[in-house]
Enzyme design. Sequence first.
Site, PDB file in Angstrom:
ATOM      1  NE  ARG A  38      -3.868   2.165   2.339  1.00  8.45           N
ATOM      2  CZ  ARG A  38      -3.713   3.438   2.711  1.00  8.45           C
ATOM      3  NH1 ARG A  38      -2.551   3.856   3.192  1.00  8.45           N
ATOM      4  NH2 ARG A  38      -4.716   4.284   2.590  1.00  8.45           N
ATOM      5  CB  SER A 106     -11.807  -1.487   2.652  1.00  2.62           C
ATOM      6  OG  SER A 106     -10.415  -1.661   2.538  1.00  2.62           O
ATOM      7  CE  LYS A 135      -6.985   2.097   4.492  1.00  6.21           C
ATOM      8  NZ  LYS A 135      -8.201   1.406   3.997  1.00  6.21           N
TER       9      LYS A 135
END
Length: 210
Positions: A38, A106, A135
């Site tokens: 990520r 998600s 995030k």
Amino acid sequence: MPDFRLYAITGENFHPGRSLLEVMEEAIQGGADIIQLRDKTSHKDELLQKAKALRALTRKYGIPFIVNDHVELALETDADGIHLGQGDMPILQARQRVGNKIIGISTHAVEEALLAGQQGADYIGAGPVYATQTKADVVAPVGLSYIREVAEKSRVPFVAIGGIKLSNVDEVIRAGATRICAVSEIVGSENVAGTCRAFLAKLDQGGRGV
């Protein structure tokens, strides 16, 4: 979809001065059995090099390699799968692009979890369980109630994610999670492999905290 228990996601900002491969290899050696790249900031060429390096590393250890968001990057590096957010490419469209590769998504509510299963997701991320700094645009924490609900109703494997630490994972496990994902707690640890082993021990204990 190979079964897994400990999902580790890259987060280079949590380990300044240590290389991506060094940290992720330590996570794998500690028992992480699925790895996700990520990276929201690297340029395309740099991202490709990271993906290739992690693809080689995960092949060495025989575990799945997942790419977050970038379907074309997953295809170019022959990743095992792709992970999508609610605002990313729809599952059905992604399936047309990646074929039988793993697709994870998600979810933040049981309706999203059930829809993901209906549309063919191989696993879902359930969270964020707690507030997280991983995030910047994260939704509000869903809490343990969502973990209980998805454990009862989801027909596809789910992994609990979001703000999970060794200090709170027991209650997540007691809520019904059998798969755990952590970012900063793993990659930011001074002992990455030891932290992974500690998470797995707690899963073995069923959240009893003994």
